[in-house]
Design a protein around this motif. Structure first.
Motif, PDB file in Angstrom:
ATOM      1  N   HIS A  49       3.353   1.232   2.343  1.00  0.00           N
ATOM      2  CA  HIS A  49       2.560   0.469   3.298  1.00  0.00           C
ATOM      3  C   HIS A  49       1.919  -0.677   2.519  1.00  0.00           C
ATOM      4  O   HIS A  49       1.328  -0.449   1.462  1.00  0.00           O
ATOM      5  N   TYR A  50       1.993  -1.891   3.039  1.00  0.00           N
ATOM      6  CA  TYR A  50       1.533  -3.035   2.264  1.00  0.00           C
ATOM      7  C   TYR A  50       0.916  -4.093   3.164  1.00  0.00           C
ATOM      8  O   TYR A  50       1.122  -4.115   4.387  1.00  0.00           O
ATOM      9  N   SER A  51       0.154  -4.978   2.535  1.00  0.00           N
ATOM     10  CA  SER A  51      -0.295  -6.198   3.193  1.00  0.00           C
ATOM     11  C   SER A  51      -0.507  -7.264   2.128  1.00  0.00           C
ATOM     12  O   SER A  51      -0.691  -6.956   0.950  1.00  0.00           O
ATOM     13  N   VAL A  52      -0.475  -8.513   2.551  1.00  0.00           N
ATOM     14  CA  VAL A  52      -0.568  -9.644   1.635  1.00  0.00           C
ATOM     15  C   VAL A  52      -1.673 -10.589   2.105  1.00  0.00           C
ATOM     16  O   VAL A  52      -1.759 -10.922   3.290  1.00  0.00           O
ATOM     17  N   LEU A  53      -2.518 -10.991   1.159  1.00  0.00           N
ATOM     18  CA  LEU A  53      -3.437 -12.106   1.383  1.00  0.00           C
ATOM     19  C   LEU A  53      -2.897 -13.285   0.594  1.00  0.00           C
ATOM     20  O   LEU A  53      -2.865 -13.265  -0.641  1.00  0.00           O
TER      21      LEU A  53
ATOM     22  N   LEU B   7       6.703   0.400  -8.735  1.00  0.00           N
ATOM     23  CA  LEU B   7       6.712  -0.094  -7.364  1.00  0.00           C
ATOM     24  C   LEU B   7       7.360   0.901  -6.411  1.00  0.00           C
ATOM     25  O   LEU B   7       6.886   1.117  -5.291  1.00  0.00           O
ATOM     26  N   LYS B   8       8.434   1.553  -6.859  1.00  0.00           N
ATOM     27  CA  LYS B   8       9.160   2.471  -5.968  1.00  0.00           C
ATOM     28  C   LYS B   8       8.324   3.686  -5.586  1.00  0.00           C
ATOM     29  O   LYS B   8       8.625   4.372  -4.599  1.00  0.00           O
ATOM     30  N   ASN B   9       7.263   3.964  -6.348  1.00  0.00           N
ATOM     31  CA  ASN B   9       6.430   5.126  -6.073  1.00  0.00           C
ATOM     32  C   ASN B   9       5.130   4.775  -5.358  1.00  0.00           C
ATOM     33  O   ASN B   9       4.353   5.675  -5.017  1.00  0.00           O
ATOM     34  N   GLU B  10       4.883   3.487  -5.142  1.00  0.00           N
ATOM     35  CA  GLU B  10       3.648   3.096  -4.468  1.00  0.00           C
ATOM     36  C   GLU B  10       3.669   3.540  -3.003  1.00  0.00           C
ATOM     37  O   GLU B  10       4.707   3.544  -2.354  1.00  0.00           O
ATOM     38  N   ARG B  11       2.488   3.871  -2.510  1.00  0.00           N
ATOM     39  CA  ARG B  11       2.358   4.225  -1.099  1.00  0.00           C
ATOM     40  C   ARG B  11       1.488   3.213  -0.350  1.00  0.00           C
ATOM     41  O   ARG B  11       1.740   2.915   0.802  1.00  0.00           O
ATOM     42  N   TYR B  12       0.467   2.713  -1.022  1.00  0.00           N
ATOM     43  CA  TYR B  12      -0.436   1.743  -0.390  1.00  0.00           C
ATOM     44  C   TYR B  12      -0.679   0.598  -1.371  1.00  0.00           C
ATOM     45  O   TYR B  12      -1.241   0.805  -2.439  1.00  0.00           O
TER      46      TYR B  12
ATOM     47  N   ALA C  46      -8.164   0.033   7.097  1.00  0.00           N
ATOM     48  CA  ALA C  46      -6.890   0.720   6.870  1.00  0.00           C
ATOM     49  C   ALA C  46      -7.026   1.755   5.757  1.00  0.00           C
ATOM     50  O   ALA C  46      -6.460   2.851   5.838  1.00  0.00           O
ATOM     51  N   ALA C  47      -7.774   1.422   4.714  1.00  0.00           N
ATOM     52  CA  ALA C  47      -7.983   2.364   3.615  1.00  0.00           C
ATOM     53  C   ALA C  47      -8.721   3.604   4.092  1.00  0.00           C
ATOM     54  O   ALA C  47      -8.391   4.740   3.717  1.00  0.00           O
ATOM     55  N   LYS C  48      -9.719   3.419   4.931  1.00  0.00           N
ATOM     56  CA  LYS C  48     -10.487   4.558   5.449  1.00  0.00           C
ATOM     57  C   LYS C  48      -9.606   5.479   6.296  1.00  0.00           C
ATOM     58  O   LYS C  48      -9.799   6.702   6.301  1.00  0.00           O
ATOM     59  N   ASP C  49      -8.645   4.883   7.001  1.00  0.00           N
ATOM     60  CA  ASP C  49      -7.751   5.697   7.831  1.00  0.00           C
ATOM     61  C   ASP C  49      -6.714   6.452   7.005  1.00  0.00           C
ATOM     62  O   ASP C  49      -6.328   7.568   7.353  1.00  0.00           O
ATOM     63  N   ALA C  50      -6.253   5.827   5.917  1.00  0.00           N
ATOM     64  CA  ALA C  50      -5.086   6.367   5.214  1.00  0.00           C
ATOM     65  C   ALA C  50      -5.417   7.141   3.946  1.00  0.00           C
ATOM     66  O   ALA C  50      -4.660   8.045   3.561  1.00  0.00           O
ATOM     67  N   LEU C  51      -6.490   6.786   3.271  1.00  0.00           N
ATOM     68  CA  LEU C  51      -6.753   7.354   1.952  1.00  0.00           C
ATOM     69  C   LEU C  51      -7.732   8.514   2.021  1.00  0.00           C
ATOM     70  O   LEU C  51      -8.603   8.565   2.883  1.00  0.00           O
ATOM     71  N   LYS C  52      -7.577   9.410   1.068  1.00  0.00           N
ATOM     72  CA  LYS C  52      -8.480  10.557   0.940  1.00  0.00           C
ATOM     73  C   LYS C  52      -9.606  10.174   0.004  1.00  0.00           C
ATOM     74  O   LYS C  52      -9.358   9.626  -1.073  1.00  0.00           O
ATOM     75  N   PRO C  53     -10.868  10.442   0.368  1.00  0.00           N
ATOM     76  CA  PRO C  53     -11.965  10.121  -0.549  1.00  0.00           C
ATOM     77  C   PRO C  53     -11.759  10.764  -1.908  1.00  0.00           C
ATOM     78  O   PRO C  53     -11.268  11.887  -2.018  1.00  0.00           O
ATOM     79  N   GLN C  54     -12.118  10.028  -2.937  1.00  0.00           N
ATOM     80  CA  GLN C  54     -11.956  10.531  -4.294  1.00  0.00           C
ATOM     81  C   GLN C  54     -13.021  11.560  -4.627  1.00  0.00           C
ATOM     82  O   GLN C  54     -14.172  11.473  -4.174  1.00  0.00           O
TER      83      GLN C  54
ATOM     84  N   ARG D 165       4.597  -2.986   7.097  1.00  0.00           N
ATOM     85  CA  ARG D 165       3.449  -3.876   7.040  1.00  0.00           C
ATOM     86  C   ARG D 165       2.225  -3.120   7.541  1.00  0.00           C
ATOM     87  O   ARG D 165       2.121  -2.767   8.708  1.00  0.00           O
ATOM     88  N   TRP D 166       1.305  -2.845   6.626  1.00  0.00           N
ATOM     89  CA  TRP D 166       0.126  -2.024   6.907  1.00  0.00           C
ATOM     90  C   TRP D 166      -0.786  -2.722   7.917  1.00  0.00           C
ATOM     91  O   TRP D 166      -1.269  -2.145   8.871  1.00  0.00           O
ATOM     92  N   PHE D 167      -1.040  -4.005   7.680  1.00  0.00           N
ATOM     93  CA  PHE D 167      -1.748  -4.875   8.607  1.00  0.00           C
ATOM     94  C   PHE D 167      -1.308  -6.297   8.294  1.00  0.00           C
ATOM     95  O   PHE D 167      -0.706  -6.562   7.256  1.00  0.00           O
ATOM     96  N   GLU D 168      -1.570  -7.211   9.210  1.00  0.00           N
ATOM     97  CA  GLU D 168      -0.968  -8.535   9.147  1.00  0.00           C
ATOM     98  C   GLU D 168      -1.426  -9.340   7.929  1.00  0.00           C
ATOM     99  O   GLU D 168      -2.560  -9.220   7.468  1.00  0.00           O
ATOM    100  N   ARG D 169      -0.515 -10.178   7.432  1.00  0.00           N
ATOM    101  CA  ARG D 169      -0.800 -11.072   6.318  1.00  0.00           C
ATOM    102  C   ARG D 169      -1.895 -12.065   6.705  1.00  0.00           C
ATOM    103  O   ARG D 169      -1.979 -12.495   7.862  1.00  0.00           O
TER     104      ARG D 169
END
Length: 610
Positions: free
Chosen positions: A149-153, A108-113, A206-214, A181-185
Motif C-alpha cells: 500500500h503506497y502514496s506519493v507526495l 521493496l518487495k517486502n514493504e507493506r506500507y 490511513a496509518a491509524k487504520d492500518a498500523l498496530k500501535p507500537q 494506492r493507499w490514498f491519492e497522490r
C-alpha cells in the motif's frame, strides 16, 4: 542515548553504552535511522535472548510499520517527510524514515506500507539523492508488489513544464507493479503546505487504520546531557535582517577589460548577532521584494489601485504590498495561465496548454513573464481575484561563497543579476531576488536564513582529493571549499574546472584563484571560456580532455562536486563523466552509470544544481 530497563533485562554494559553514545553523537537524523535498521539486521542474524525482553522486541518488530522515503534537492521534501515521521511516531505507530539513497532496494518487495515524498528538478529530473531509487523502480529489476500500500507526495514548481513529473511517474509505476494506492497522490507547488497539509492528514488517518500501535521497549533517557549550542532565533519563517557590507560587480564593464553581457555581483552580508551558523556547501535563503517598477507596470496594465485593501487567508494588506512582498510576479505558472486564458478567451494560450502544446508552453514559461501575458492577452482581474490566483512568493536559495572559518560572522554570495530588454518596452525584465540584491546598496538589510545542505559537504578526511566543477556562478560554493581546506591545512589536492563566456570580462574571482595556485591552496585549474575562440569550449570539453587524470583521481578516492545550471550544464557534465569512466575505465555504458551511482552512494559524487 541508552534505554533504561530493569536490571534483569539490561541488554548492554555501561562500557558498551558509552561507546554507543559516542557513535550516535556523530550521526545526523538520517544516519540514526540507518543505524537502527543496520542493528536490527544484525539482531535478526544472531540468536535471540531467552528473556521477556525478547518477547516484547519480537512483538514490536512483527508489528506493521510505515516506511517513509524521501528524495530532496533543496530540503523541502526532507522537511515534509520528517514532519510526517514525527506525526506518525507521536501517534504511537512504527515508522522509519530514509533518504532515497539510503533505502535498501532489496527490501521493496517486502514493504507493506510505503509513502514517498519526492521533488522534481529542472526539466523533469529526480533529485540527486533519489536517482538510483527512481531508476530501480522504473527498471526491469523492480519486483511485483501485490502486497504494498503506497502514496506519493510530489513536490514541484508549476513554472516548469514537467511539474511534479517524478512523483507522478513513481505513482503510476508502483500501480503498474501491482501495488495498491493507499490514498491519492498530492502534487504540491512552491506553496507546499496548501497540498502537503491535507495529504499528511490523510497519511496519518490511513496509518491509524492500518498500523498496530507500537509497544515501547523502554523509556529512553540520555546517558549524559549533551552540550548543544543555542539555536538561532532566526529561521525561514523569521529571517534575520542582514546588513549589506559589500555589493560589487565582478564582471568587466569596459576600460582595460572587455565588456561583459553578464552582471555578476559579489555580495557580502553581515550575520553578526544572528546566531546563524553554516558550513561550506550550505545555502543562504533570501526573502526578496519584487521590482517596484514592475509592480507599478502591473497595476497600470490592469488599471488597479495599489492602495486597495485585499484580504486573503488570514492577512489584509494593500494590493501593492501583496504584489511587492507576497506574490510571484516574474514567473508564470500553468494554473495562472489556465485561468487567464479562460478570462481572455486567448486561443494561443489554450493551444499552449493543450496536450499538443508542450513546446509552446515550455517557451512561454521560460521566456515570458506575467506582465507580458497580461499585455498580450488583455483580461479583467479584480484585486482580490488577482491575489488569489497568483502563487505565493517564496525565498530564493544561493550557495554560500565563503567559509565562516575565514570570514567570521559573514556570508558571501555570487549573484547573477537577471535583467534583459524586451522589444517595444522601455522597462527591462528582471529576476526577483537577483534584482532585489542588486538594488540593495551597502548599509541596506536583506532578510535571510540558513538552508543546510548535508549532501554537499567536503570529505571529513582532509587527505582526500576533490574535483570541483563550477562554471559561472556555480563556482560560488567552491570558493568556500578552497577557503575551508586552506584554513584547515587539508593535505588533499583541489582541482577546479571553471567556465564562462570571456576570460577578460567573466573570469570570476580571477585574482583569488591565481593566488590560491601560488600558495598551493589550489593544485589544478582548468578553464573554459566558450566565446574566446571560433568554436565554443565548455567545462565538459575540458573534462574530456583531462579524462585520464580525472579517472585516475576518482580511482584514488577523490570526491567529485558539480554546481550550477541543472537544465543543461549538469546534464552535459554528467554525460561527459560517463564517457570518461567508460573510456578510461574500460567499462560499458551501464557499468559507467553504476560506477557514478556508487560514487554518489558513497557521498563522493555530489551536485548542487538549480
Amino acid at each position: 542515548m541508552s534505554a533504561v530497563l530493569p536490571s534483569q533485562f539490561q541488554p548492554i554494559t555501561d562500557e558498551q553504552a558509552a561507546l554507543l553514545d559516542r557513535l550516535t553523537d556523530a550521526l545526523d537524523h538520517s544516519g540514526l535511522w540507518w543505524l537502527s535498521g543496520y542493528a536490527a539486521g544484525l539482531a535478526r542474524g544472531r540468536t535471540a535472548p531467552t528473556t521477556a525482553l525478547a518477547a516484547v522486541a519480537n512483538e514490536t518488530i512483527a508489528a506493521p510499520q510505515l516506511t517513509i522515503v524521501y528524495g530532496s534537492q533543496t530540503g523541502n521534501a526532507k522537511r515534509q517527510a520528517e514532519t510526517l515521521s514525527v506525526q506518525v511516531e507521536a501517534a504511537g505507530f512504527g515508522v522509519r524514515l530514509l533518504r532515497a539513497d539510503a533505502y535498501p532496494l532489496r527490501e521493496l518487495k517486502n514493504e507493506r506500507y510505503l509513502v514517498i515524498v519526492i521533488s522534481t528538478q529542472g526539466d523533469g529530473d529526480p533529485p540527486d539523492d533519489a536517482r538510483a531509487f527512481v531508476e530501480f523502480i522504473a527498471g526491469k529489476r523492480a519486483p511485483k508488489l501485490p502486497d504494498l500500500h503506497y502514496s506519493v507526495l510530489a513536490l514541484g514548481d508549476s513554472s516548469y513544464p514537467q511539474f511534479c513529473a517524478i512523483g507522478r511517474q513513481l505513482d503510476e509505476r508502483l500501480a503498474e507493479l501491482g501495488a495498491k494506492r493507499w490514498f491519492e497522490r498530492g502534487d504540491a507547488d512552491l506553496d507546499i503546505e496548501t497540498v502537503a497539509t491535507p495529504w499528511m492528514a490523510n497519511a496519518l488517518a490511513a496509518a491509524k487504520d492500518a498500523l498496530k500501535p507500537q509497544v515501547p521497549l523502554a523509556t529512553v533517557t540520555p546517558l549524559r546531557p549533551h552540550a548543544q549550542a543555542a539555536a538561532s532565533l532566526y529561521t525561514r519563517d523569521r529571517p534575520f535582517p542582514a546588513e549589506v557590507l559589500v555589493n560589487q560587480r565582478i564582471t568587466g564593464r569596459g576600460g582595460h577589460r572587455a565588456t561583459s553581457d553578464k552582471d555578476i555581483r559579489h555580495v557580502e552580508l553581515s550575520l553578526e548577532g544572528s546566531g546563524l551558523k553554516y558550513e561550506p556547501g550550505d545555502a543562504l535563503g533570501v526573502w526578496p521584494v519584487n521590482p517596484p517598477r514592475l509592480v507599478d507596470a502591473l497595476l497600470a496594465t490592469l488599471q488597479l489601485d495599489g492602495d486597495a485593501s485585499v484580504s486573503h487567508g488570514e492577512q489584509t494588506l494593500s494590493l501593492r504590498e501583496w504584489l511587492s512582498t507576497k506574490r510571484e510576479i516574474t514567473r508564470l505558472t500553468r494554473p495562472f495561465l489556465s485561468q487567464h486564458a479562460h478570462r481572455a478567451g486567448a486561443a494561443a494560450l489554450d493551444a499552449a496548454l493543450s496536450a499538443d502544446g508542450a513546446a509552446a508552453l515550455a517557451d512561454l514559461l521560460a521566456n515570458r513573464q506575467l506582465i507580458d501575458v497580461l499585455r498580450d492577452h488583455p483580461a479583467t482581474w479584480s484585486a482580490d481575484e488577482l491575489v488569489a490566483a497568483l502563487r505565493p512568493l517564496v525565498p530564493r536559495l544561493y550557495s554560500i561563497a565563503s567559509s565562516p572559518r575565514v570570514v567570521g560572522e559573514e556570508a558571501h554570495l555570487t549573484i547573477a543579476h537577471v535583467e534583459y530588454a524586451v522589444e517595444g518596452d522601455p522597462d527591462p525584465r528582471w529576476g526577483t531576488a537577483s534584482n532585489f540584491l542588486a538594488r540593495s546598496d551597502e548599509g541596506a538589510t536583506v532578510p535571510v536564513f540558513i538552508e543546510r545542505n548535508e549532501r554537499f559537504r567536503l570529505p571529513a578526511d582532509g587527505n582526500r582529493d576533490v574535483i570541483l566543477i563550477g562554471p559561472g556562478t556555480g563556482v560560488a560554493p567552491f570558493r568556500a571549499f578552497v577557503q575551508e581546506r586552506a584554513d584547515n591545512e587539508a593535505s588533499g589536492r583541489n582541482w577546479l574546472f571553471f567556465g564562462n563566456p570571456h576570460a577578460h570580462s567573466d573570469f570570476l574571482y580571477q585574482l583569488e584563484w591565481q593566488d590560491a595556485l601560488k600558495s598551493g591552496a589550489l593544485h589544478r585549474l582548468d578553464l573554459a571560456f566558450s566565446r574566446d575562440q571560433a568554436h565554443k569550449i565548455y567545462v565538459q570539453d575540458r573534462l574530456r580532455e583531462r579524462g585520464a587524470d580525472v579517472f585516475a583521481w576518482l580511482q584514488s578516492g577523490a570526491h567529485l562536486y558539480v554546481c550550477g545550471d541543472a537544465t543543461r550544464m549538469a546534464k552535459d557534465v554528467h554525460a561527459a563523466l560517463l564517457e570518461i569512466i567508460a573510456s578510461h575505465g574500460g567499462k560499458s555504458a551501464d557499468e559507467a552509470g553504476d560506477y557514478l551511482n556508487e560514487l554518489q552512494a558513497q557521498g563522493r559524487y555530489a551536485r548542487d544544481v538549480y
